[in-house]
Design a protein around this motif. Structure first.
Motif, PDB file in Angstrom:
ATOM      1  N   GLN A 161      -6.835   4.692   4.163  1.00 49.44           N
ATOM      2  CA  GLN A 161      -7.857   4.104   3.286  1.00 49.44           C
ATOM      3  C   GLN A 161      -8.900   5.121   2.847  1.00 49.44           C
ATOM      4  N   GLY A 210       0.796  -1.228   0.000  1.00 51.04           N
ATOM      5  CA  GLY A 210       0.000   0.000   0.000  1.00 51.04           C
ATOM      6  C   GLY A 210       0.823   1.271   0.000  1.00 51.04           C
ATOM      7  N   TRP A 223      -5.353   4.064  -8.785  1.00 51.24           N
ATOM      8  CA  TRP A 223      -4.661   2.891  -8.254  1.00 51.24           C
ATOM      9  C   TRP A 223      -3.794   2.252  -9.332  1.00 51.24           C
ATOM     10  N   GLY A 236      -4.893  -1.755   1.117  1.00 49.42           N
ATOM     11  CA  GLY A 236      -4.527  -1.141  -0.160  1.00 49.42           C
ATOM     12  C   GLY A 236      -4.871  -1.984  -1.365  1.00 49.42           C
ATOM     13  N   PHE A 240      -1.509   1.118   6.513  1.00 49.58           N
ATOM     14  CA  PHE A 240      -2.297   1.730   5.443  1.00 49.58           C
ATOM     15  C   PHE A 240      -3.724   2.039   5.863  1.00 49.58           C
TER      16      PHE A 240
END
Length: 333
Positions: free
Chosen positions: A273, A158, A183, A307, A269
């Motif tokens: 989020q 992540g 992403w 992630g 992570f």
């Protein structure tokens, strides 16, 4: 680099310093300053164009850059850094800032957490999957930062998303922009690619993990050069926010990344989020995941607490992580 190449680059650096103000300079005047023939000056100018500089040549006037250059300066950068900050080194041209730092790690050089290397140009800049990262001279920001994690490689999951959040926060706070995150490693502005992240790891799965965090940000991309080398929609900071100081940008980028990396070390992570998901370029949108010849279509639902990408496919949510996956908008929906 050979001695001949070094001396050639020294001459080209001097030419850049003369031309940086965007004014015309005749080949004969430049030749007098550097004790070179006009033919030699012309040859060096051709080399500068290979580095991505856009030059105009007008008979009777000489040479001029398409736009003035603001050169990076280690001395200027220090003024924007808090006292005690890790060093930001400035190079003119390197193969890749990531490669340079990785080579130092392989040699066993001692690097400090947060230490950065920034270059005016890269000859072999790269992104994910070995793709070329177009790196014209003094146009953008090409930076790599050293970091280490005590918990091993698994703890780095992540991390590219964390750096994306750090870059986005910088752009929001310093330039009042509204960036989006794609992403796993891209930053978008106005629906076009603005910046990218490339993280390389060295270490054991259960021991200390050393990281080189590469970041490329489009600042003032030469349009002509970009047309020849970039095959996707792009945008730069100057278009979005007006003129800015690259020396200030790199100093603030370093501090923003260090702040978020320290937070990541403490909380993982999960703390990032919601910050990623509210900036997610494809949140709630139809997407395609591409892995080699395989493609999966579905709806993007952001990322989970580790992630992983969440994609709803045929009524079922599935998780995906990095590797060779590419995420794209699904134009068929």
């Amino acid at each position: 680099m050979t001695l001949q190449q070094q001396s050639g680059w020294q001459i080209q650096q001097q030419l850049i310093r003369y031309l940086a103000d965007g004014q015309f300079y005749s080949g004969s005047w430049l030749g007098e300053q550097l004790q070179l023939s006009r033919t030699a000056i012309a040859n060096h100018m051709q080399q500068l164009e290979q580095f991505g500089l856009e030059l105009f040549k007008v008979k009777g006037k000489g040479y001029r850059l398409a736009q003035p250059l603001q050169l990076l300066s280690a001395e200027k950068i220090v003024h924007f850094q808090p006292p005690g900050s890790a060093q930001i080194e400035v190079e003119s041209i390197v193969d890749s800032t990531n490669s340079q730092l990785m080579q130092r790690l392989q040699r066993g050089d001692k690097l400090l957490k947060g230490q950065c290397l920034v270059a005016e140009a890269q000859t072999t800049g790269r992104g994910r999957h070995g793709r070329v990262w177009h790196s014209p001279f003094a146009a953008n920001l090409y930076c790599s930062m050293y970091w280490q994690l005590e918990q091993g490689i698994q703890a780095a999951m992540g991390l590219s998303l964390v750096i994306g959040v750090a870059v986005a926060e910088l752009l929001e706070q310093q330039y009042q922009l509204k960036p989006a995150l794609k992403w796993p490693n891209d930053i978008y502005g106005d629906g076009k690619k603005l910046a990218g992240v490339l993280i390389e790891l060295s270490g054991q799965s259960d021991g200390q993990c050393q990281l080189v965090i590469g970041m490329g940000i489009n600042v003032q991309m030469p349009a002509q050069s970009a047309l020849q080398h970039i095959g996707q929609p792009w945008i730069d900071l100057t278009t979005l926010a007006g003129a800015l100081d690259r020396n200030q940008l790199i100093a603030h980028l370093q501090q923003c990344c260090i702040k978020q990396l320290q937070r990541f070390e403490q909380h993982g992570f999960q703390a990032f989020q919601s910050e990623f998901n509210r900036r997610d370029l494809f949140q709630g949108q139809p997407v395609r995941l591409v892995q080699g010849t395989q493609q999966i279509s579905g709806t993007c639902h952001g990322v989970d607490a580790q992630g992983n990408l969440i994609v709803e496919h045929q009524g079922k949510k599935q998780l995906y992580h990095g590797g060779e996956l590419s995420l794209r908008a699904d134009a068929q929906h």
